[in-house]
Design a protein around this motif. Sequence first.
Motif, PDB file in Angstrom:
ATOM      1  N   GLU A   1      31.853 102.668  83.266  1.00  0.00           N
ATOM      2  CA  GLU A   1      31.648 104.063  83.681  1.00  0.00           C
ATOM      3  C   GLU A   1      32.958 104.721  84.086  1.00  0.00           C
ATOM      4  O   GLU A   1      33.234 105.869  83.714  1.00  0.00           O
ATOM      5  CB  GLU A   1      30.654 104.081  84.850  1.00  0.00           C
ATOM      6  N   GLN A   2      33.799 104.002  84.834  1.00  0.00           N
ATOM      7  CA  GLN A   2      35.062 104.564  85.308  1.00  0.00           C
ATOM      8  C   GLN A   2      36.063 104.760  84.169  1.00  0.00           C
ATOM      9  O   GLN A   2      36.829 105.727  84.155  1.00  0.00           O
ATOM     10  CB  GLN A   2      35.654 103.667  86.393  1.00  0.00           C
ATOM     11  N   VAL A   3      36.056 103.848  83.208  1.00  0.00           N
ATOM     12  CA  VAL A   3      36.939 104.002  82.047  1.00  0.00           C
ATOM     13  C   VAL A   3      36.527 105.221  81.228  1.00  0.00           C
ATOM     14  O   VAL A   3      37.367 106.055  80.850  1.00  0.00           O
ATOM     15  CB  VAL A   3      36.918 102.729  81.177  1.00  0.00           C
ATOM     16  N   ILE A   4      35.248 105.357  80.943  1.00  0.00           N
ATOM     17  CA  ILE A   4      34.767 106.475  80.129  1.00  0.00           C
ATOM     18  C   ILE A   4      34.951 107.803  80.863  1.00  0.00           C
ATOM     19  O   ILE A   4      35.245 108.833  80.252  1.00  0.00           O
ATOM     20  CB  ILE A   4      33.291 106.266  79.734  1.00  0.00           C
ATOM     21  N   LEU A   5      34.809 107.776  82.189  1.00  0.00           N
ATOM     22  CA  LEU A   5      35.054 108.975  82.992  1.00  0.00           C
ATOM     23  C   LEU A   5      36.462 109.500  82.746  1.00  0.00           C
ATOM     24  O   LEU A   5      36.676 110.718  82.585  1.00  0.00           O
ATOM     25  CB  LEU A   5      34.852 108.643  84.472  1.00  0.00           C
TER      26      LEU A   5
ATOM     27  N   GLY B   1      55.097  91.937  92.266  1.00  0.00           N
ATOM     28  CA  GLY B   1      54.330  91.652  91.057  1.00  0.00           C
ATOM     29  C   GLY B   1      52.946  91.146  91.394  1.00  0.00           C
ATOM     30  O   GLY B   1      52.353  90.383  90.616  1.00  0.00           O
ATOM     31  N   ASP B   2      52.423  91.568  92.553  1.00  0.00           N
ATOM     32  CA  ASP B   2      51.126  91.105  93.044  1.00  0.00           C
ATOM     33  C   ASP B   2      50.028  91.966  92.418  1.00  0.00           C
ATOM     34  O   ASP B   2      49.399  92.796  93.077  1.00  0.00           O
ATOM     35  CB  ASP B   2      51.098  91.200  94.574  1.00  0.00           C
ATOM     36  N   SER B   3      49.795  91.759  91.125  1.00  0.00           N
ATOM     37  CA  SER B   3      48.892  92.639  90.391  1.00  0.00           C
ATOM     38  C   SER B   3      48.332  91.924  89.167  1.00  0.00           C
ATOM     39  O   SER B   3      49.028  91.131  88.530  1.00  0.00           O
ATOM     40  CB  SER B   3      49.648  93.900  89.947  1.00  0.00           C
ATOM     41  N   ILE B   4      47.086  92.221  88.881  1.00  0.00           N
ATOM     42  CA  ILE B   4      46.402  91.735  87.688  1.00  0.00           C
ATOM     43  C   ILE B   4      45.994  92.955  86.868  1.00  0.00           C
ATOM     44  O   ILE B   4      45.543  93.959  87.422  1.00  0.00           O
ATOM     45  CB  ILE B   4      45.142  90.925  88.063  1.00  0.00           C
ATOM     46  N   PHE B   5      46.162  92.879  85.540  1.00  0.00           N
ATOM     47  CA  PHE B   5      45.758  94.032  84.734  1.00  0.00           C
ATOM     48  C   PHE B   5      44.964  93.589  83.513  1.00  0.00           C
ATOM     49  O   PHE B   5      44.982  92.437  83.100  1.00  0.00           O
ATOM     50  CB  PHE B   5      46.965  94.873  84.321  1.00  0.00           C
ATOM     51  N   GLU B   6      44.265  94.540  82.947  1.00  0.00           N
ATOM     52  CA  GLU B   6      43.443  94.312  81.759  1.00  0.00           C
ATOM     53  C   GLU B   6      43.649  95.491  80.818  1.00  0.00           C
ATOM     54  O   GLU B   6      43.495  96.651  81.207  1.00  0.00           O
ATOM     55  CB  GLU B   6      41.966  94.201  82.151  1.00  0.00           C
ATOM     56  N   THR B   7      44.046  95.215  79.580  1.00  0.00           N
ATOM     57  CA  THR B   7      44.214  96.254  78.568  1.00  0.00           C
ATOM     58  C   THR B   7      42.995  96.245  77.653  1.00  0.00           C
ATOM     59  O   THR B   7      42.604  95.201  77.136  1.00  0.00           O
ATOM     60  CB  THR B   7      45.488  96.012  77.744  1.00  0.00           C
ATOM     61  N   LEU B   8      42.412  97.422  77.449  1.00  0.00           N
ATOM     62  CA  LEU B   8      41.160  97.558  76.708  1.00  0.00           C
ATOM     63  C   LEU B   8      41.364  98.396  75.457  1.00  0.00           C
ATOM     64  O   LEU B   8      42.374  99.082  75.301  1.00  0.00           O
ATOM     65  CB  LEU B   8      40.097  98.231  77.579  1.00  0.00           C
ATOM     66  N   ARG B   9      40.374  98.362  74.594  1.00  0.00           N
ATOM     67  CA  ARG B   9      40.319  99.268  73.446  1.00  0.00           C
ATOM     68  C   ARG B   9      38.947  99.931  73.457  1.00  0.00           C
ATOM     69  O   ARG B   9      37.926  99.230  73.523  1.00  0.00           O
ATOM     70  CB  ARG B   9      40.546  98.521  72.128  1.00  0.00           C
ATOM     71  N   VAL B  10      38.939 101.258  73.410  1.00  0.00           N
ATOM     72  CA  VAL B  10      37.698 102.033  73.450  1.00  0.00           C
ATOM     73  C   VAL B  10      37.501 102.727  72.106  1.00  0.00           C
ATOM     74  O   VAL B  10      38.401 103.392  71.595  1.00  0.00           O
ATOM     75  CB  VAL B  10      37.724 103.074  74.582  1.00  0.00           C
ATOM     76  N   LEU B  11      36.318 102.549  71.546  1.00  0.00           N
ATOM     77  CA  LEU B  11      35.954 103.175  70.279  1.00  0.00           C
ATOM     78  C   LEU B  11      34.582 103.827  70.445  1.00  0.00           C
ATOM     79  O   LEU B  11      33.639 103.173  70.895  1.00  0.00           O
ATOM     80  CB  LEU B  11      35.906 102.131  69.158  1.00  0.00           C
ATOM     81  N   ASP B  12      34.489 105.113  70.088  1.00  0.00           N
ATOM     82  CA  ASP B  12      33.219 105.848  70.205  1.00  0.00           C
ATOM     83  C   ASP B  12      32.639 105.742  71.613  1.00  0.00           C
ATOM     84  O   ASP B  12      31.447 105.484  71.815  1.00  0.00           O
ATOM     85  CB  ASP B  12      32.202 105.326  69.176  1.00  0.00           C
ATOM     86  N   LYS B  13      33.507 105.927  72.606  1.00  0.00           N
ATOM     87  CA  LYS B  13      33.113 105.902  74.027  1.00  0.00           C
ATOM     88  C   LYS B  13      32.517 104.553  74.445  1.00  0.00           C
ATOM     89  O   LYS B  13      31.689 104.474  75.348  1.00  0.00           O
ATOM     90  CB  LYS B  13      32.118 107.035  74.328  1.00  0.00           C
TER      91      LYS B  13
ATOM     92  N   TYR C   1      42.010 106.688  90.115  1.00  0.00           N
ATOM     93  CA  TYR C   1      42.519 105.921  91.251  1.00  0.00           C
ATOM     94  C   TYR C   1      41.360 105.584  92.183  1.00  0.00           C
ATOM     95  O   TYR C   1      40.814 106.455  92.854  1.00  0.00           O
ATOM     96  CB  TYR C   1      43.583 106.728  91.981  1.00  0.00           C
ATOM     97  N   ASN C   2      40.935 104.325  92.140  1.00  0.00           N
ATOM     98  CA  ASN C   2      39.815 103.865  92.973  1.00  0.00           C
ATOM     99  C   ASN C   2      38.537 104.669  92.765  1.00  0.00           C
ATOM    100  O   ASN C   2      37.782 104.914  93.700  1.00  0.00           O
ATOM    101  CB  ASN C   2      40.200 103.885  94.455  1.00  0.00           C
ATOM    102  N   GLY C   3      38.307 105.119  91.517  1.00  0.00           N
ATOM    103  CA  GLY C   3      37.072 105.831  91.213  1.00  0.00           C
ATOM    104  C   GLY C   3      37.164 107.333  91.329  1.00  0.00           C
ATOM    105  O   GLY C   3      36.161 108.027  91.151  1.00  0.00           O
ATOM    106  N   THR C   4      38.363 107.857  91.601  1.00  0.00           N
ATOM    107  CA  THR C   4      38.566 109.303  91.710  1.00  0.00           C
ATOM    108  C   THR C   4      39.607 109.741  90.688  1.00  0.00           C
ATOM    109  O   THR C   4      40.681 109.132  90.603  1.00  0.00           O
ATOM    110  CB  THR C   4      39.038 109.692  93.120  1.00  0.00           C
ATOM    111  N   LEU C   5      39.294 110.791  89.920  1.00  0.00           N
ATOM    112  CA  LEU C   5      40.246 111.312  88.944  1.00  0.00           C
ATOM    113  C   LEU C   5      41.284 112.176  89.648  1.00  0.00           C
ATOM    114  O   LEU C   5      40.939 113.139  90.346  1.00  0.00           O
ATOM    115  CB  LEU C   5      39.521 112.124  87.873  1.00  0.00           C
TER     116      LEU C   5
END
Length: 279
Positions: free
Chosen positions: A71-75, A25-37, A4-8
């Motif tokens: 960095e934040q996703v991998i964290l 519905g005032d929101s934008i999102f992005e769905t990712l795929r992570v492989l091997d960090k 949440y805003n850079g804090t776990l």
Amino acid sequence: MINYNGTLVAETSIALHQNRAFLYGDSIFETLRVLDKKILFLEDHYFRLMASLRIVRMEIPMEFTMEYMEEQVILLINTLEPAAAYRPRISFFRKPGGKYLPTDNNCEFIITAEPLDNALYSINEAVYEVELFKDYYVTKQLLSTLKSTNKMVHITGSIFADENGYNNCLLINDDKNVIEALQGNLFMVTGNKLVTPPLADGCLNGVMRKQVLELAKKIEGLEVTEASISPFDLQKADELFITNVIIGIQPITKYRKKEFVNTVATDLVKRLNAKVRFS
């Protein structure tokens, strides 16, 4: 855990009755795929996210660079149980205040993640039947191409598919052209021609759509184009498939009485995995 805003944190302190994503519905999102960090297609995801935030007039946090996003996703991923791959989602929403007109264009973000069973993409050869969803249309406009939380057409379409025993539905725009599936972009193969609807028709500006277009142009003898697709065109096609970053490429096996092959889709999955492994 949630980022949440850079804090776990285990939970956020967001008040739903004040949250603009929940209220409007005032929101934008992005769905990712992570492989091997590593976030697959990182640049494409980042620049689409930044463009979307600018289009809806959200103030992008100064620190939210592409490196910071990764960095934040991998964290967050590092706090989860080991898995073949992961499915993170980044959601941006404006700070509380106002009704339709916000009082603050600054935004916050949440990153969540869940494990995936398969590291690489594969072809699902099981029966996959689709139907047109005609109760509601997607409008031909720029906002339709964004990954926002305004997805009532996709939600009601998903319920329709479930109630009627379909694996997915295809959406149409206000010109009655087919633009995408409920959860991804649509591609059609007729003879030696591969077609996908243009963004001008209102389809999602998909990251996997871009990858497939680039890979398909390297297949000898295959003509690749972006053009409107009518429902009648589907009946004449040899092959239909759906793309998104999580599933990769999903062949459609049946639409009404027409059955389809998966020749081009299978070739593209091999090329896609080669790109993922060696990029």
